[in-house]
Scaffold this motif. Structure first.
Motif, PDB file in Angstrom:
ATOM      1  N   CYS A  36      -6.174 -69.359  50.927  1.00 21.64           N
ATOM      2  CA  CYS A  36      -5.029 -69.946  50.218  1.00 21.64           C
ATOM      3  C   CYS A  36      -4.606 -71.313  50.731  1.00 21.64           C
ATOM      4  CB  CYS A  36      -3.830 -68.987  50.298  1.00 21.64           C
ATOM      5  SG  CYS A  36      -4.130 -67.386  49.541  1.00 21.64           S
ATOM      6  N   LYS A  37      -5.134 -71.739  51.875  1.00 20.11           N
ATOM      7  CA  LYS A  37      -4.732 -73.038  52.410  1.00 20.11           C
ATOM      8  C   LYS A  37      -5.939 -73.872  52.839  1.00 20.11           C
ATOM      9  CE  LYS A  37      -1.538 -75.245  55.661  1.00 20.11           C
ATOM     10  NZ  LYS A  37      -0.506 -75.024  56.705  1.00 20.11           N
ATOM     11  N   ASP A  90      -8.313 -73.978  49.850  1.00 16.72           N
ATOM     12  CA  ASP A  90      -7.538 -73.724  48.630  1.00 16.72           C
ATOM     13  C   ASP A  90      -8.213 -74.297  47.387  1.00 16.72           C
ATOM     14  OD1 ASP A  90      -5.211 -73.005  47.055  1.00 16.72           O
ATOM     15  OD2 ASP A  90      -4.751 -75.131  47.028  1.00 16.72           O
ATOM     16  N   ARG A  91      -8.792 -75.487  47.490  1.00 12.99           N
ATOM     17  CA  ARG A  91      -9.397 -76.104  46.313  1.00 12.99           C
ATOM     18  C   ARG A  91     -10.563 -75.270  45.799  1.00 12.99           C
ATOM     19  NH1 ARG A  91     -13.636 -78.778  44.701  1.00 12.99           N
ATOM     20  NH2 ARG A  91     -14.600 -78.679  46.758  1.00 12.99           N
ATOM     21  N   SER A 143      -9.335 -72.142  44.020  1.00 14.00           N
ATOM     22  CA  SER A 143      -8.201 -72.409  43.127  1.00 14.00           C
ATOM     23  C   SER A 143      -8.404 -71.855  41.727  1.00 14.00           C
ATOM     24  CB  SER A 143      -7.959 -73.925  43.034  1.00 14.00           C
ATOM     25  OG  SER A 143      -9.125 -74.574  42.539  1.00 14.00           O
ATOM     26  N   ARG A 197      -9.147 -68.993  38.740  1.00 14.20           N
ATOM     27  CA  ARG A 197      -8.609 -67.660  38.488  1.00 14.20           C
ATOM     28  C   ARG A 197      -9.570 -66.891  37.579  1.00 14.20           C
ATOM     29  NH1 ARG A 197      -6.052 -69.390  42.060  1.00 14.20           N
ATOM     30  NH2 ARG A 197      -3.798 -69.474  42.304  1.00 14.20           N
ATOM     31  N   ASP A 248     -10.744 -72.694  36.192  1.00  9.78           N
ATOM     32  CA  ASP A 248     -10.985 -73.846  37.065  1.00  9.78           C
ATOM     33  C   ASP A 248      -9.909 -74.899  36.825  1.00  9.78           C
ATOM     34  OD1 ASP A 248     -11.713 -75.107  34.651  1.00  9.78           O
ATOM     35  OD2 ASP A 248     -13.790 -74.452  34.905  1.00  9.78           O
ATOM     36  N   CYS A 249      -9.926 -75.930  37.658  1.00 10.61           N
ATOM     37  CA  CYS A 249      -8.905 -76.983  37.564  1.00 10.61           C
ATOM     38  C   CYS A 249      -9.349 -78.038  36.549  1.00 10.61           C
ATOM     39  CB  CYS A 249      -8.660 -77.613  38.936  1.00 10.61           C
ATOM     40  SG  CYS A 249      -8.143 -76.429  40.179  1.00 10.61           S
ATOM     41  N   LYS A 263      -4.553 -79.597  34.615  1.00  7.61           N
ATOM     42  CA  LYS A 263      -3.812 -80.562  35.429  1.00  7.61           C
ATOM     43  C   LYS A 263      -2.670 -81.193  34.635  1.00  7.61           C
ATOM     44  CE  LYS A 263      -7.633 -81.724  38.538  1.00  7.61           C
ATOM     45  NZ  LYS A 263      -8.564 -82.776  39.012  1.00  7.61           N
ATOM     46  N   ARG A 317       0.093 -78.487  34.161  1.00  6.17           N
ATOM     47  CA  ARG A 317       0.765 -78.273  35.443  1.00  6.17           C
ATOM     48  C   ARG A 317       1.672 -79.453  35.785  1.00  6.17           C
ATOM     49  NH1 ARG A 317      -0.053 -73.541  38.859  1.00  6.17           N
ATOM     50  NH2 ARG A 317      -0.056 -74.935  40.635  1.00  6.17           N
ATOM     51  N   HIS A 345      -8.225 -64.643  42.667  1.00  5.02           N
ATOM     52  CA  HIS A 345      -8.810 -65.975  42.779  1.00  5.02           C
ATOM     53  C   HIS A 345     -10.287 -65.931  42.387  1.00  5.02           C
ATOM     54  CE1 HIS A 345      -5.511 -67.919  45.283  1.00  5.02           C
ATOM     55  NE2 HIS A 345      -5.155 -66.651  45.219  1.00  5.02           N
ATOM     56  N   ASN A 396       1.862 -79.412  45.075  1.00  2.00           N
ATOM     57  CA  ASN A 396       1.168 -80.680  45.272  1.00  2.00           C
ATOM     58  C   ASN A 396       1.993 -81.791  44.647  1.00  2.00           C
ATOM     59  OD1 ASN A 396      -0.584 -82.792  45.500  1.00  2.00           O
ATOM     60  ND2 ASN A 396      -2.381 -81.606  44.951  1.00  2.00           N
TER      61      ASN A 396
END
Length: 443
Positions: A83-84, A87-88, A91, A93, A115-116, A121, A124, A361, A418
């Motif tokens: 989680c830290k 994390d990337r 990230s 789900r 994914d991101c 982005k 968010r 995750h 962030n």
């Protein structure tokens, strides 16, 4: 010759496995047959079942469930890695199979995005700027106060009657987030006896269940070709999402950009970007509704239950709040100064973790954790419940003791955000805000 081949092939296979894939050592864990003996517990009480397995195989373990590799973290140090530290990489789900069949979901999911992506982005960023940043939280304080006063007024007018605490808290929280997102209430809290209220409550609860429950096809992708039930559930959920938000979205669309207020809400901004369809906006709104209501409702109800069980603690909380607001109007700033009350909230979050396994995750690429390889697309679960119940980290872990958080640096309510995407965004108009978000490389 045949005998020589029978001997040579296994040797070559072991050679290749050791020297070519030796660095891909998975975390220890039970074999598939042993996992089947825990299947019933994994379905109904996964956090307890995984805690038992972690006591055998360690705080970082893995096992195969169908075609899906499961990786489980059951200690603070391992959880920090996922989680830290990395994390990337973790990230992403895992989307339930039902969710895959929702129109436009891959470009509108905020909580369960695999994914991101660029759209993730953007959404968010808009959500952070409009709802979740410190500035937005401060400017929306009047919304929270107004909805809580609506709840208090409703309770006063129904004094002496039986009240469904969970439903009332859910409705209040839903109205808070709905007003922040769309400037509209989702429920009439004074109309709890009406069929419309009950239908809306049932609708939202059904959507939450379907969006958070993994199905058989999620672990056996071979069934996707005959997975007609997920498609049927998805279309049913799609209709309910549109029933919840469709009218609000259409009404706002009909107003046009020229009629937007000087302080646009989340809905104003996403409508200002023509790339988002009505389906995508509805998906984003329902995810934000779930994120803002489900876990908070559970925590609030358990907090009240624990205080009612411990009358001395309840009296102490009442006295502390009364002293803090003496001569002043009640507001959130004063409540933050009530340290014992805050400790009660933290202890509730520890003892009654609202999401025992957190959100599953997904490893978006292969990664090494504690010298073990976590392959791409692994499902990573953090057993927050097991961590919160670990006697090695908590004295008398099964008891409700708020005092453990007084003068403590541990804060389970902390959420990392962030800020790099949002520091330069002030009072921008919707289209200009989206333009700046793009320049900040968030989309």
């Amino acid at each position: 010759m045949a005998f020589a081949l029978l001997v040579l092939v296994p040797i070559v296979f072991l050679f290749l496995k050791h020297f070519l894939f030796g660095d891909r050592q998975l975390p220890p864990g039970p074999n598939s047959l042993y996992v089947l003996t825990y299947l019933s517990q994994l379905i109904y009480k996964p956090h307890r079942a995984l805690q038992k397995l972690s006591q055998i195989y360690g705080p970082l373990m893995s096992f195969q469930l169908g075609d899906q590799l499961m990786v489980v973290a059951s200690s603070p140090d391992i959880a920090k890695e996922f989680c830290k530290t990395h994390d990337r990489i973790f990230s992403g789900r895992h989307l339930p199979s039902v969710y895959h069949n929702l129109p436009g979901i891959m470009n509108s999911s905020i909580v369960l995005s695999p994914d991101c992506s660029k759209s993730w982005k953007l959404l968010r960023s808009i959500g952070q700027n409009c709802v979740f940043s410190s500035k937005a939280m401060e400017s929306n304080a009047w919304i929270r106060k107004a909805k809580v006063m609506d709840l208090v007024s409703h309770l006063r007018t129904n004094e002496g009657k039986v009240a469904n605490l969970e439903d009332m808290m859910f409705a209040t929280l839903a109205n808070i987030i709905s007003t922040a997102l769309t400037s509209r209430n989702l429920f009439d809290i004074h109309g709890q006896e009406n069929n419309e209220y009950k239908e809306m409550m049932a609708l939202v609860n059904e959507v939450i269940e379907k969006t958070t429950t993994l199905g058989l096809v999620d672990f056996l992708p071979i069934l996707k070709g005959i997975d007609f039930w997920s498609k049927k559930k998805a279309m049913d959920m799609y209709q309910k999402i549109q029933q919840t938000w469709g009218g609000i979205i259409d009404e706002r669309k009909s107003m046009g950009h020229e009629n937007l207020s000087s302080t646009p809400d989340f809905l104003d901004i996403v409508l200002a970007d023509s790339t988002f369809s009505k389906d995508q906006i509805g998906n984003a709104l329902i995810e934000l509704l779930i994120g803002a209501t489900d876990s908070t409702t559970i925590t609030t109800v358990w907090l009240i239950v624990e205080l009612m069980r411990n009358q001395e603690m309840l009296t102490k909380v009442r006295d502390e709040i009364a002293q803090a607001v003496e001569g002043d109007e009640l507001n959130e700033t004063l409540l933050s100064q009530c340290h014992y009350f805050q400790a009660c909230i933290k202890e509730t979050l520890r003892l009654h973790v609202p999401a025992p396994m957190l959100v599953p995750h997904r490893a978006i690429e292969t990664c090494k954790v504690n010298n073990y390889v976590i392959p791409k697309d692994s499902m990573v679960l953090v057993n927050a419940w097991a961590i919160a119940q670990d006697p090695n980290h908590w004295e008398d872990a099964s008891s409700f003791k708020p005092e453990r958080f007084l003068d403590s640096k541990i804060d389970p309510t902390t959420i990392d955000t962030n800020e790099k995407y949002f520091t330069t965004l002030k009072k921008e108009k919707p289209l200009l805000l989206i333009s700046k978000l793009r320049k900040l490389n968030t989309i």
